[in-house]
Design a protein around this motif. Structure first.
Motif, PDB file in Angstrom:
ATOM      1  N   MET A   1      11.914 -10.163  14.583  1.00  0.00           N
ATOM      2  CA  MET A   1      11.043  -9.148  14.337  1.00  0.00           C
ATOM      3  C   MET A   1      11.761  -7.679  13.945  1.00  0.00           C
ATOM      4  N   LEU A   2      12.055  -7.368  12.985  1.00  0.00           N
ATOM      5  CA  LEU A   2      12.426  -5.945  12.286  1.00  0.00           C
ATOM      6  C   LEU A   2      11.999  -4.631  13.284  1.00  0.00           C
ATOM      7  N   THR A   3      12.996  -4.200  14.035  1.00  0.00           N
ATOM      8  CA  THR A   3      12.910  -2.535  14.378  1.00  0.00           C
ATOM      9  C   THR A   3      12.007  -1.368  13.266  1.00  0.00           C
ATOM     10  N   TYR A   4      10.514  -1.092  13.320  1.00  0.00           N
ATOM     11  CA  TYR A   4      10.421  -0.730  12.649  1.00  0.00           C
ATOM     12  C   TYR A   4      10.441   0.995  12.492  1.00  0.00           C
ATOM     13  N   THR A   5      10.110   1.374  11.407  1.00  0.00           N
ATOM     14  CA  THR A   5      10.429   2.908  11.295  1.00  0.00           C
ATOM     15  C   THR A   5       9.588   3.878  11.649  1.00  0.00           C
ATOM     16  N   HIS A   6       9.190   5.361  12.059  1.00  0.00           N
ATOM     17  CA  HIS A   6       7.769   5.885  12.472  1.00  0.00           C
ATOM     18  C   HIS A   6       7.004   5.903  11.207  1.00  0.00           C
ATOM     19  N   LEU A   7       7.343   5.617   9.885  1.00  0.00           N
ATOM     20  CA  LEU A   7       6.324   5.218   9.169  1.00  0.00           C
ATOM     21  C   LEU A   7       5.692   3.759   9.374  1.00  0.00           C
ATOM     22  N   GLU A   8       6.605   2.710   9.182  1.00  0.00           N
ATOM     23  CA  GLU A   8       6.202   1.273   9.518  1.00  0.00           C
ATOM     24  C   GLU A   8       5.885   1.430  10.611  1.00  0.00           C
ATOM     25  N   LEU A 137       8.806  -5.081  -7.239  1.00  0.00           N
ATOM     26  CA  LEU A 137      10.348  -5.265  -6.874  1.00  0.00           C
ATOM     27  C   LEU A 137      11.443  -4.379  -5.527  1.00  0.00           C
ATOM     28  N   LYS A 138      11.112  -3.330  -6.375  1.00  0.00           N
ATOM     29  CA  LYS A 138      11.579  -2.011  -5.383  1.00  0.00           C
ATOM     30  C   LYS A 138      11.077  -2.699  -4.513  1.00  0.00           C
ATOM     31  N   ARG A 139       9.830  -2.728  -3.580  1.00  0.00           N
ATOM     32  CA  ARG A 139       9.732  -2.701  -1.915  1.00  0.00           C
ATOM     33  C   ARG A 139      10.227  -4.203  -1.612  1.00  0.00           C
ATOM     34  N   LEU A 140      10.540  -4.832  -2.304  1.00  0.00           N
ATOM     35  CA  LEU A 140      11.074  -6.479  -2.032  1.00  0.00           C
ATOM     36  C   LEU A 140      12.605  -5.578  -1.725  1.00  0.00           C
ATOM     37  N   LYS A 141      13.060  -5.386  -2.377  1.00  0.00           N
ATOM     38  CA  LYS A 141      14.681  -4.510  -2.571  1.00  0.00           C
ATOM     39  C   LYS A 141      14.482  -3.865  -1.550  1.00  0.00           C
ATOM     40  N   GLN A 142      14.414  -3.223  -0.760  1.00  0.00           N
ATOM     41  CA  GLN A 142      13.742  -1.989   0.638  1.00  0.00           C
ATOM     42  C   GLN A 142      14.119  -2.542   1.831  1.00  0.00           C
ATOM     43  N   TYR A 143      13.433  -3.649   1.413  1.00  0.00           N
ATOM     44  CA  TYR A 143      12.570  -4.706   2.490  1.00  0.00           C
ATOM     45  C   TYR A 143      13.669  -5.324   2.654  1.00  0.00           C
ATOM     46  N   LEU A 144      14.165  -6.686   1.882  1.00  0.00           N
ATOM     47  CA  LEU A 144      15.323  -7.165   2.394  1.00  0.00           C
ATOM     48  C   LEU A 144      16.746  -6.628   2.219  1.00  0.00           C
ATOM     49  N   SER A 145      16.638  -5.285   2.018  1.00  0.00           N
ATOM     50  CA  SER A 145      17.991  -4.526   2.598  1.00  0.00           C
ATOM     51  C   SER A 145      17.871  -4.810   4.050  1.00  0.00           C
ATOM     52  N   LYS A 146      16.860  -3.674   4.520  1.00  0.00           N
ATOM     53  CA  LYS A 146      16.681  -3.757   5.879  1.00  0.00           C
ATOM     54  C   LYS A 146      16.640  -5.223   6.676  1.00  0.00           C
ATOM     55  N   LYS A 147      16.424  -6.068   6.047  1.00  0.00           N
ATOM     56  CA  LYS A 147      16.300  -7.379   7.180  1.00  0.00           C
ATOM     57  C   LYS A 147      17.973  -7.527   6.967  1.00  0.00           C
ATOM     58  N   PHE A 148      18.831  -7.391   6.049  1.00  0.00           N
ATOM     59  CA  PHE A 148      19.945  -7.561   6.163  1.00  0.00           C
ATOM     60  C   PHE A 148      20.843  -7.129   7.131  1.00  0.00           C
ATOM     61  N   LEU A 149      20.522  -5.352   6.761  1.00  0.00           N
ATOM     62  CA  LEU A 149      21.263  -4.664   7.420  1.00  0.00           C
ATOM     63  C   LEU A 149      20.711  -5.314   9.413  1.00  0.00           C
ATOM     64  N   TYR A 150      19.269  -4.910   9.501  1.00  0.00           N
ATOM     65  CA  TYR A 150      19.497  -5.823  10.501  1.00  0.00           C
ATOM     66  C   TYR A 150      19.870  -6.951  10.805  1.00  0.00           C
ATOM     67  N   THR A 151      19.808  -7.808  10.197  1.00  0.00           N
ATOM     68  CA  THR A 151      20.513  -9.403  11.026  1.00  0.00           C
ATOM     69  C   THR A 151      22.052  -8.923  10.942  1.00  0.00           C
ATOM     70  N   LEU A 152      22.459  -8.165   9.776  1.00  0.00           N
ATOM     71  CA  LEU A 152      23.888  -7.409  10.429  1.00  0.00           C
ATOM     72  C   LEU A 152      24.228  -7.104  11.648  1.00  0.00           C
ATOM     73  N   GLU A 153      23.557  -6.131  11.853  1.00  0.00           N
ATOM     74  CA  GLU A 153      23.473  -4.955  13.328  1.00  0.00           C
ATOM     75  C   GLU A 153      23.210  -7.090  14.319  1.00  0.00           C
ATOM     76  N   ARG A 154      22.138  -7.457  14.110  1.00  0.00           N
ATOM     77  CA  ARG A 154      22.424  -8.617  15.479  1.00  0.00           C
ATOM     78  C   ARG A 154      23.234  -9.215  15.796  1.00  0.00           C
ATOM     79  N   SER A 155      24.012  -9.683  14.830  1.00  0.00           N
ATOM     80  CA  SER A 155      25.237 -10.337  15.250  1.00  0.00           C
ATOM     81  C   SER A 155      26.864 -10.355  15.261  1.00  0.00           C
ATOM     82  N   CYS A 156      26.806  -8.945  15.237  1.00  0.00           N
ATOM     83  CA  CYS A 156      27.996  -7.408  16.011  1.00  0.00           C
ATOM     84  C   CYS A 156      27.865  -7.783  16.778  1.00  0.00           C
TER      85      CYS A 156
END
Length: 156
Positions: A1-8, A137-156
């Motif tokens: 599960m992603l970490t949510y922003t204040h808006l989310e 498309l724009k919303r999915l790009k936002q979501y997938l970008s965040k998900k990718f960064l979250y996964t990347l951070e967790r693997s480091c």
């Protein structure tokens, strides 16, 4: 599960108090009614005045327009006609950002089995949330970008 922003977090809570958890529960009139917002039909334009949202009749982007105008009702104060144009620009950017997250909430995206390609996933999301392909498309790009960064951070 992603970490949510204040808006989310805000949007997840807002939908939670309305007991809305799935895309098929998203109903503009029910949401407006719960929030004490009135929806008035218009021939051409969309805008808001206080707790009234004016939306064009039978507009293909009605959920997107409602999500944008709802942001102004919930989060903004002041008369935009007398507002400094830089602050007006800020409010519009903020409302656009809100509309993507309210229109296609992160917590709902997390529960979907998305198709493999971005184009197919965007068509699926557009159909499911009753938005345009470009909006999805724009919303999915936002979501997938965040998900990718979250996964990347967790693997480091």
């Amino acid at each position: 599960m992603l970490t949510y922003t204040h808006l989310e977090d805000y949007i997840t809570s807002l939908y939670g108090v309305m007991s809305i958890y799935r895309p098929e529960q998203l109903d503009m009139k029910s949401i407006a009614n719960y929030l004490g917002v009135f929806i008035e039909p218009s021939e051409t334009v969309s805008f808001n005045t206080g707790n009234i949202i004016i939306v064009p009749k039978n507009h293909p982007h009605i959920w997107e327009l409602f999500s944008h105008e709802l942001s102004h009702v919930l989060l903004n104060k002041g008369n935009q006609k007398r507002m400094d144009e830089r602050f007006l620009y800020y409010q519009e950017k903020k409302a656009n950002h809100f509309s993507y997250h309210f229109g296609i909430p992160t917590f709902m995206l997390e529960n979907l089995e998305l198709p493999q390609t971005l184009k197919t996933a965007s068509m699926y999301v557009a159909n499911l949330f009753h938005v345009t392909f470009d909006f999805a498309l724009k919303r999915l790009k936002q979501y997938l970008s965040k998900k990718f960064l979250y996964t990347l951070e967790r693997s480091c």
